[in-house]
Write a protein that holds these residues in place. Structure first.
Motif, PDB file in Angstrom:
ATOM      1  N   THR A   1       0.942  -1.186  -0.013  1.00 19.49           N
ATOM      2  CA  THR A   1      -0.282  -0.186  -0.084  1.00 19.49           C
ATOM      3  C   THR A   1       0.810   1.398   0.054  1.00 19.49           C
ATOM      4  OG1 THR A   1      -1.696  -1.201   1.235  1.00 19.49           O
ATOM      5  CG2 THR A   1      -1.799   1.219   1.259  1.00 19.49           C
ATOM      6  N   TYR A   2       0.757   2.041  -0.955  1.00 20.06           N
ATOM      7  CA  TYR A   2       1.570   3.370  -0.911  1.00 20.06           C
ATOM      8  C   TYR A   2       0.794   4.418  -1.569  1.00 20.06           C
ATOM      9  CZ  TYR A   2       2.157   2.831  -6.141  1.00 20.06           C
ATOM     10  OH  TYR A   2       1.838   2.851  -7.401  1.00 20.06           O
ATOM     11  N   LYS A   3       1.417   5.665  -1.479  1.00 21.84           N
ATOM     12  CA  LYS A   3       0.890   7.018  -1.839  1.00 21.84           C
ATOM     13  C   LYS A   3       1.783   7.342  -3.190  1.00 21.84           C
ATOM     14  CE  LYS A   3      -1.827   8.423   1.927  1.00 21.84           C
ATOM     15  NZ  LYS A   3      -1.984   9.487   3.098  1.00 21.84           N
ATOM     16  N   LEU A   4       1.494   8.251  -3.705  1.00 20.04           N
ATOM     17  CA  LEU A   4       2.325   8.907  -4.800  1.00 20.04           C
ATOM     18  C   LEU A   4       3.334   9.700  -4.284  1.00 20.04           C
ATOM     19  CD1 LEU A   4       2.687   9.612  -7.767  1.00 20.04           C
ATOM     20  CD2 LEU A   4       1.157  11.696  -7.244  1.00 20.04           C
ATOM     21  N   ASP A   5       4.618   9.695  -4.735  1.00 13.95           N
ATOM     22  CA  ASP A   5       5.518  10.637  -4.240  1.00 13.95           C
ATOM     23  C   ASP A   5       5.458  11.816  -4.305  1.00 13.95           C
ATOM     24  OD1 ASP A   5       7.061   8.103  -3.370  1.00 13.95           O
ATOM     25  OD2 ASP A   5       8.029   8.157  -5.481  1.00 13.95           O
ATOM     26  N   PRO A   6       5.572  12.653  -3.224  1.00  9.10           N
ATOM     27  CA  PRO A   6       5.512  14.068  -3.316  1.00  9.10           C
ATOM     28  C   PRO A   6       6.456  14.737  -4.374  1.00  9.10           C
ATOM     29  CG  PRO A   6       5.708  13.435  -1.002  1.00  9.10           C
ATOM     30  CD  PRO A   6       5.980  12.385  -1.968  1.00  9.10           C
ATOM     31  N   GLY A   7       5.951  15.771  -4.908  1.00 14.01           N
ATOM     32  CA  GLY A   7       6.846  16.611  -5.926  1.00 14.01           C
ATOM     33  C   GLY A   7       6.372  16.069  -7.363  1.00 14.01           C
ATOM     34  N   ARG A   8       5.967  14.915  -7.624  1.00 15.73           N
ATOM     35  CA  ARG A   8       5.663  14.521  -8.898  1.00 15.73           C
ATOM     36  C   ARG A   8       4.762  15.325  -9.819  1.00 15.73           C
ATOM     37  NH1 ARG A   8       4.995   8.117  -9.583  1.00 15.73           N
ATOM     38  NH2 ARG A   8       4.642   8.809 -11.795  1.00 15.73           N
ATOM     39  N   ALA A   9       4.947  15.654 -10.926  1.00 13.86           N
ATOM     40  CA  ALA A   9       3.840  16.346 -11.596  1.00 13.86           C
ATOM     41  C   ALA A   9       2.687  15.506 -11.978  1.00 13.86           C
ATOM     42  CB  ALA A   9       4.530  16.778 -12.879  1.00 13.86           C
ATOM     43  N   LEU A  10       1.613  16.439 -12.105  1.00 12.64           N
ATOM     44  CA  LEU A  10       0.314  15.671 -12.148  1.00 12.64           C
ATOM     45  C   LEU A  10      -0.545  15.868 -13.510  1.00 12.64           C
ATOM     46  CD1 LEU A  10      -1.225  15.938  -8.502  1.00 12.64           C
ATOM     47  CD2 LEU A  10      -0.324  13.872  -9.564  1.00 12.64           C
ATOM     48  N   PRO A  11      -1.208  15.054 -14.178  1.00 14.64           N
ATOM     49  CA  PRO A  11      -1.283  13.519 -13.940  1.00 14.64           C
ATOM     50  C   PRO A  11      -0.021  13.022 -13.974  1.00 14.64           C
ATOM     51  CG  PRO A  11      -2.339  14.206 -15.958  1.00 14.64           C
ATOM     52  CD  PRO A  11      -1.738  15.427 -15.616  1.00 14.64           C
ATOM     53  N   ALA A  12      -0.120  11.597 -13.075  1.00 12.91           N
ATOM     54  CA  ALA A  12       1.159  10.747 -13.245  1.00 12.91           C
ATOM     55  C   ALA A  12       0.629   9.354 -13.457  1.00 12.91           C
ATOM     56  CB  ALA A  12       2.129  10.982 -12.263  1.00 12.91           C
ATOM     57  N   THR A  13       1.501   8.529 -14.135  1.00 12.70           N
ATOM     58  CA  THR A  13       1.178   7.172 -14.167  1.00 12.70           C
ATOM     59  C   THR A  13       2.283   6.094 -13.532  1.00 12.70           C
ATOM     60  OG1 THR A  13      -0.279   7.557 -16.162  1.00 12.70           O
ATOM     61  CG2 THR A  13       0.637   5.283 -15.836  1.00 12.70           C
ATOM     62  N   ASP A  14       1.698   5.243 -12.845  1.00 17.50           N
ATOM     63  CA  ASP A  14       3.171   4.235 -12.408  1.00 17.50           C
ATOM     64  C   ASP A  14       2.478   3.014 -13.020  1.00 17.50           C
ATOM     65  OD1 ASP A  14       4.082   5.577 -10.475  1.00 17.50           O
ATOM     66  OD2 ASP A  14       2.780   5.201  -8.807  1.00 17.50           O
ATOM     67  N   GLU A  15       3.843   2.221 -13.370  1.00 16.95           N
ATOM     68  CA  GLU A  15       3.649   0.800 -14.138  1.00 16.95           C
ATOM     69  C   GLU A  15       4.199   0.025 -13.052  1.00 16.95           C
ATOM     70  OE1 GLU A  15       6.304   0.967 -17.566  1.00 16.95           O
ATOM     71  OE2 GLU A  15       4.934   2.105 -18.657  1.00 16.95           O
ATOM     72  N   ILE A  16       3.326  -0.980 -12.896  1.00 19.43           N
ATOM     73  CA  ILE A  16       3.590  -2.169 -11.648  1.00 19.43           C
ATOM     74  C   ILE A  16       3.451  -3.455 -12.169  1.00 19.43           C
ATOM     75  CG2 ILE A  16       2.578  -2.637  -9.357  1.00 19.43           C
ATOM     76  CD1 ILE A  16       0.747   0.131  -9.580  1.00 19.43           C
TER      77      ILE A  16
END
Length: 509
Positions: free
Chosen positions: A93-108
């Protein structure tokens, strides 16, 4: 089955090809490699706000049955985030790293290793977006109105400046000493909602409008002041129309006509106004700076007088007592023949309150304020005592002789008449004082003399009259007697001289 597969691989030196990463899975179902031995992965949601969290779960399976892997690891953007050994399931369980530009996409994706043979799951994507900001606005703020009138609050909800509809909105109105008012409504397609209510007591309302959306709350605050209705001025009867007046025609003048190009007098003589002169009045409120035991009645007296000291009857006086933490107490009363109106009330808790009195006299508003203390034990009033004049009738230019008592020992006393300061003095050790002060230039009539000490005051009245009126009845009678005697003496002398001229002999000649 798994052991058989491994033996077959070793015996025939067959190298299994790596599983290609499939396209991103957009739903939250399990995404699996395929085949009898596989690694599966899923997420709690495929998109979320930047302030939310997401949960990733991976399993290692054999014929759809979860079995232990040598290791099972979850990767986010090719970075190892969670791993277990000799287990068939792992979660992250995790949250988006602060400072990342939005919108952002994670590949998992996840990799399950079984005795050196990796089995990689399909790659799934998680989309992060900015959470819209809920804003609650309300109006109007800082307004006032009469008790009993309707007041409407307008509220508006937005998400990133876009209207938020179908959302519950709550209004709460709080006034000290009064019941709380609550209303709930749903925003319309424009994100708007309105609330209407009223109060029957003067005071200040604190209004809070709140709304919530997906765990986010917003609020707006307003202030509304409720005031008493002003006294209704007496109605003026309609003026009856005047009959037309016929003006006789002036005879034709024999003078030659005036030169139209020459100067002319076009001024029109002004006519005196028939409207009455407004009264110049004053308002006194007493007693001031006194105390009363809680639970007992306290009476305030308002005195409305003209500048010459005459009472002003039939005027509506509005009284209001305000005390912090308690509701206001309001009453109205009409001045009697002595120009006085009274207000009686009580408090049940100790503390200080202020009493305001307001009255309108011929269009002029007058107000006065005193302070009163409510205690567990009453204290005697601090009053200026008595004030007495040696004579309540004086002539212009004469002296006023005043005697007073009831002030604090050696206390300062200020004496005034109308708007003029008379004198200042100090009381003796018994609180008594005597002052002789020259009378200022005042119009003939009745005037109020005021003595103030220790925050309180007392008054007396004096009539300023002309010399003839000041002589009184006895003086006038004396003047009349002298005049009559002189008249008859002169008349007698004239008669005697007249008879002598006619040759009449008088016995006493």
């Amino acid at each position: 089955m798994r052991r058989a597969l491994l033996l077959l691989t070793v015996a025939f030196l067959v190298v299994l090809p790596a599983w290609p990463s499939p396209a991103a899975n957009a739903d939250t179902e399990w995404a699996c490699t395929g085949g009898s031995v596989e690694t599966c992965i899923k997420q709690s949601t495929d998109h979320g706000y930047s302030t939310d969290s997401v949960t990733i779960t991976a399993q290692f399976r054999d014929d759809d049955e979860v079995i232990d892997a040598t290791s099972l690891t979850i990767f986010v953007n090719d970075s190892e985030k969670a791993t277990v050994s000799e287990a068939g399931e792992v979660s992250l369980t995790y949250k988006l790293d602060p400072g990342r530009a939005l919108p952002a996409t994670d590949e998992i994706y996840a990799v399950g290793d079984d005795v050196g043979y990796p089995f990689q799951s399909p790659t799934i994507e998680h989309l992060w977006v900015k959470r819209p900001v809920l804003t609650v606005a309300a109006s109007p703020n800082g307004t006032s109105g009469e008790v009993g009138s309707s007041f409407t609050v307008q509220a508006h909800l937005t998400l990133d400046s876009k209207p938020l509809r179908n959302t519950a909105v709550k209004l709460t109105s709080s006034m000290s000493g009064q019941p709380q008012i609550s209303r709930t409504a749903t925003s319309d397609v424009n994100g708007s909602v309105s609330f209407t209510y009223t109060r029957q007591t003067a005071g200040e309302d604190e209004i809070v409008v709140t709304a919530s959306w997906q765990g986010q709350s917003g609020a707006a605050s307003l202030i509304r002041r409720w005031r008493l209705s002003p006294p209704t001025p007496p109605s003026t009867p309609p003026t009856s129309p005047t009959s037309p007046t016929l003006t006789p025609t002036s005879p034709v003048s024999s003078q030659p006509p005036s030169d139209p190009t020459g100067p002319s007098d076009s001024s029109t003589p002004s006519t005196p106004s028939d409207s009455p002169t407004p009264l110049r009045a004053s308002l006194d409120l007493s007693p001031n700076n006194t105390s009363t035991a809680v639970g007992r009645d306290f009476t305030v007296t308002a005195a409305v007088t003209t500048r010459s000291g005459d009472p002003v009857p039939d005027r509506l006086v509005t009284f209001e007592s305000t005390k912090r933490g308690e509701g206001a107490i309001s009453r109205t009363a009409t001045t009697d023949d002595e120009g006085k109106a009274q207000f009686t009330y009580r408090r049940n808790t100790a503390g200080s309150d202020a009493v305001h009195a307001r009255v309108s006299v011929d269009g002029t508003g007058l107000s006065e304020r005193i302070v009163h203390a409510w205690t567990d034990r009453a204290t005697p009033p601090s009053a200026a005592g008595t004030l007495r004049l040696d004579s309540d009738v004086v002539n212009p230019g004469s002296d006023l002789k005043l005697t007073g008592s009831g002030c604090p020992a050696n206390g300062r006393i200020e004496l005034s008449i109308g708007d003029f300061a008379l004198a200042g003095t100090r009381a003796d050790s018994a609180g008594d004082y005597r002052v002789v002060a020259p009378l200022p230039e005042l119009p003939l009539g009745r005037h109020k003399v005021k003595a103030s000490c220790a925050g309180s005051s007392t008054t007396a009245t004096v009539d300023v009259v002309g010399v003839t009126a000041a002589m009184g009845t006895a003086g006038a009678a004396g003047v009349t007697t002298v005049a009559v005697l002189a008249f008859f003496v002169l008349l007698g002398g004239s008669i005697v001289r007249g008879l002598g001229n006619l040759g009449v002999e008088l016995p006493f000649r």
